[in-house]
Design a protein around this motif. Sequence first.
Motif, PDB file in Angstrom:
ATOM      1  N   VAL A   1      -1.674  15.760  10.336  1.00 12.89           N
ATOM      2  CA  VAL A   1      -1.859  15.191   8.997  1.00 12.89           C
ATOM      3  C   VAL A   1      -2.167  16.298   7.995  1.00 12.89           C
ATOM      4  N   ARG A   2      -3.012  17.266   8.391  1.00 10.34           N
ATOM      5  CA  ARG A   2      -3.322  18.373   7.486  1.00 10.34           C
ATOM      6  C   ARG A   2      -2.080  19.188   7.145  1.00 10.34           C
ATOM      7  N   ALA A   3      -1.216  19.409   8.130  1.00 11.70           N
ATOM      8  CA  ALA A   3       0.006  20.178   7.888  1.00 11.70           C
ATOM      9  C   ALA A   3       0.895  19.461   6.875  1.00 11.70           C
ATOM     10  N   LYS A   4       1.003  18.147   6.994  1.00 10.19           N
ATOM     11  CA  LYS A   4       1.810  17.371   6.042  1.00 10.19           C
ATOM     12  C   LYS A   4       1.169  17.375   4.652  1.00 10.19           C
ATOM     13  N   LEU A   5      -0.163  17.276   4.614  1.00  8.74           N
ATOM     14  CA  LEU A   5      -0.860  17.297   3.329  1.00  8.74           C
ATOM     15  C   LEU A   5      -0.740  18.655   2.651  1.00  8.74           C
ATOM     16  N   TYR A   6      -0.658  19.697   3.459  1.00  5.84           N
ATOM     17  CA  TYR A   6      -0.472  21.044   2.910  1.00  5.84           C
ATOM     18  C   TYR A   6       0.832  21.107   2.114  1.00  5.84           C
TER      19      TYR A   6
ATOM     20  N   ASP B 119       0.826  -1.211   0.000  1.00  5.52           N
ATOM     21  CA  ASP B 119       0.000   0.000   0.000  1.00  5.52           C
ATOM     22  C   ASP B 119       0.859   1.259   0.000  1.00  5.52           C
ATOM     23  N   ARG B 120       1.954   1.212   0.738  1.00  5.51           N
ATOM     24  CA  ARG B 120       2.832   2.388   0.764  1.00  5.51           C
ATOM     25  C   ARG B 120       3.442   2.624  -0.613  1.00  5.51           C
ATOM     26  N   ARG B 121       3.805   1.555  -1.303  1.00 13.25           N
ATOM     27  CA  ARG B 121       4.361   1.689  -2.648  1.00 13.25           C
ATOM     28  C   ARG B 121       3.326   2.331  -3.591  1.00 13.25           C
ATOM     29  N   LEU B 122       2.059   1.938  -3.446  1.00  6.93           N
ATOM     30  CA  LEU B 122       0.994   2.532  -4.264  1.00  6.93           C
ATOM     31  C   LEU B 122       0.855   4.022  -3.971  1.00  6.93           C
ATOM     32  N   LEU B 123       0.887   4.380  -2.696  1.00  2.00           N
ATOM     33  CA  LEU B 123       0.745   5.788  -2.320  1.00  2.00           C
ATOM     34  C   LEU B 123       1.907   6.622  -2.835  1.00  2.00           C
ATOM     35  N   GLU B 124       3.108   6.065  -2.783  1.00  5.61           N
ATOM     36  CA  GLU B 124       4.278   6.821  -3.220  1.00  5.61           C
ATOM     37  C   GLU B 124       4.397   6.900  -4.739  1.00  5.61           C
ATOM     38  N   SER B 125       3.481   6.226  -5.444  1.00 10.42           N
ATOM     39  CA  SER B 125       3.442   6.390  -6.903  1.00 10.42           C
ATOM     40  C   SER B 125       2.750   7.697  -7.289  1.00 10.42           C
ATOM     41  N   ILE B 126       2.154   8.364  -6.319  1.00  8.72           N
ATOM     42  CA  ILE B 126       1.450   9.634  -6.555  1.00  8.72           C
ATOM     43  C   ILE B 126       2.446  10.788  -6.419  1.00  8.72           C
ATOM     44  N   PRO B 127       2.673  11.570  -7.461  1.00 12.44           N
ATOM     45  CA  PRO B 127       3.573  12.726  -7.342  1.00 12.44           C
ATOM     46  C   PRO B 127       3.088  13.685  -6.244  1.00 12.44           C
ATOM     47  N   GLY B 128       3.973  13.986  -5.326  1.00 16.99           N
ATOM     48  CA  GLY B 128       3.631  14.832  -4.192  1.00 16.99           C
ATOM     49  C   GLY B 128       3.568  14.059  -2.883  1.00 16.99           C
ATOM     50  N   ILE B 129       3.435  12.738  -2.976  1.00 17.05           N
ATOM     51  CA  ILE B 129       3.362  11.894  -1.780  1.00 17.05           C
ATOM     52  C   ILE B 129       4.719  11.233  -1.560  1.00 17.05           C
ATOM     53  N   GLY B 130       5.418  11.651  -0.516  1.00 16.54           N
ATOM     54  CA  GLY B 130       6.717  11.087  -0.184  1.00 16.54           C
ATOM     55  C   GLY B 130       6.614  10.102   0.972  1.00 16.54           C
ATOM     56  N   PRO B 131       7.747   9.653   1.506  1.00 10.28           N
ATOM     57  CA  PRO B 131       7.765   8.647   2.567  1.00 10.28           C
ATOM     58  C   PRO B 131       6.986   9.047   3.821  1.00 10.28           C
ATOM     59  N   VAL B 132       7.110  10.309   4.248  1.00  9.19           N
ATOM     60  CA  VAL B 132       6.434  10.738   5.479  1.00  9.19           C
ATOM     61  C   VAL B 132       4.927  10.763   5.299  1.00  9.19           C
ATOM     62  N   VAL B 133       4.452  11.400   4.225  1.00 16.77           N
ATOM     63  CA  VAL B 133       3.013  11.518   3.990  1.00 16.77           C
ATOM     64  C   VAL B 133       2.408  10.152   3.668  1.00 16.77           C
ATOM     65  N   SER B 134       3.145   9.310   2.971  1.00 18.69           N
ATOM     66  CA  SER B 134       2.614   7.982   2.643  1.00 18.69           C
ATOM     67  C   SER B 134       2.366   7.168   3.908  1.00 18.69           C
ATOM     68  N   ALA B 135       3.285   7.250   4.871  1.00 16.28           N
ATOM     69  CA  ALA B 135       3.102   6.534   6.134  1.00 16.28           C
ATOM     70  C   ALA B 135       1.905   7.086   6.907  1.00 16.28           C
ATOM     71  N   LEU B 136       1.755   8.414   6.929  1.00 18.12           N
ATOM     72  CA  LEU B 136       0.624   9.033   7.624  1.00 18.12           C
ATOM     73  C   LEU B 136      -0.702   8.657   6.972  1.00 18.12           C
ATOM     74  N   MET B 137      -0.775   8.733   5.637  1.00 13.27           N
ATOM     75  CA  MET B 137      -2.016   8.402   4.938  1.00 13.27           C
ATOM     76  C   MET B 137      -2.322   6.912   5.038  1.00 13.27           C
ATOM     77  N   LEU B 138      -1.292   6.103   5.091  1.00 15.61           N
ATOM     78  CA  LEU B 138      -1.491   4.667   5.287  1.00 15.61           C
ATOM     79  C   LEU B 138      -2.161   4.414   6.631  1.00 15.61           C
ATOM     80  N   ALA B 139      -1.677   5.111   7.660  1.00 13.37           N
ATOM     81  CA  ALA B 139      -2.257   4.969   8.997  1.00 13.37           C
ATOM     82  C   ALA B 139      -3.701   5.452   9.031  1.00 13.37           C
ATOM     83  N   VAL B 140      -3.988   6.540   8.310  1.00 10.56           N
ATOM     84  CA  VAL B 140      -5.347   7.089   8.287  1.00 10.56           C
ATOM     85  C   VAL B 140      -6.294   6.176   7.529  1.00 10.56           C
TER      86      VAL B 140
END
Length: 331
Positions: free
Chosen positions: A264-269, A200-221
């Motif tokens: 999470v919002r701050a990271k998404l910003y 799932d993290r690999r899928l999230l990091e395929s999105i331009p703009g989503i790096g390791p930190v945000v991918s882990a946070l969104m995975l948790a959410v």
Amino acid sequence: MAMIGIDVSKDKLDCFWLKDAERGTGKSKVFKNTTSEFPVLVQWLVAQTGEPVGQLHVVMEATGVYHEALAYALHAAGTQVSVVNPAWVRDYAKGLGVRTKTDKQDSVVLARLGAREPLRLWQPEPTEIRTLKALLARYEAVKRDHRRELNRLEKAEITQVSEIVVESIRTLLTELKKEQDRLEKRIRQHIDQHPHLKHDRRLLESIPGIGPVVSALMLAVLRSRAFSSAGQCAAFLGLVPVQHESGSSVRGPARLSKAGDATVRAKLYMAAVVAIQHNPDIQRHYQRMLKNGKSKMAALGAAMRKLVHICFGVLKHQKTYQARSATASCA
């Protein structure tokens, strides 16, 4: 079905069984908020209601960390549990005309809310997600401590305080950086130990703009609960616009509800700022909002929301991100 409201505080549990929903009468009892007391609470409810454990429906507020142990214990015992937003409970109490606020009265309101409104049943988070969220929270706490010490070092150097103080701050900064790196590594290891999280993290990091930190946070959410739609997830994170209108004279600009986790919002910003430059879908969405007369902040909020929708889409469909210009997007 027996409806029970429990007001949870740090030290005690005010419990109320709603025996007669029409008259609002029932029985109450106070228990200690300790794990050893939870079975006693369940036994009391069974004895009072005459219902089996599976026919007990407990309603409680989300109270930071204080309700979690009870929710897990009641769910494990077979009780139906609902955890509701405190703001909703306050509004409901006002609708009932309840003016006083005591722990006992709050438990009565919770039971009456459960008897009159269809509530979603609470489900415990998967153990690996609960651990991931704890690691991420600790990582962010250490980062905040590191930033505070950096500010203290800057102030100490400007004011030319004792070299002993400066040395102390630098020593602590070194240790905090080591702990930050250790936690970052531990988070990666934890995700890698669970193939579905790693995928799932690999899928999230395929999105331009989503790096390791945000991918882990969104995975948790996204894996912490069963969101029925991308919009529901965006609302959970406080990214939906809220209108402020009254009559014909008051028409304030729409603002984000900010009802979810501010971290999470701050990271998404920051992720949205990057995505506006490098993600074609987000870039087009942002430019379209500006052309429609939206402010830059409103357009950026829409970009954050769109990013959440894309994250939801790639996990739902289990496909890597592809921009709409090339093929149909997963979002």
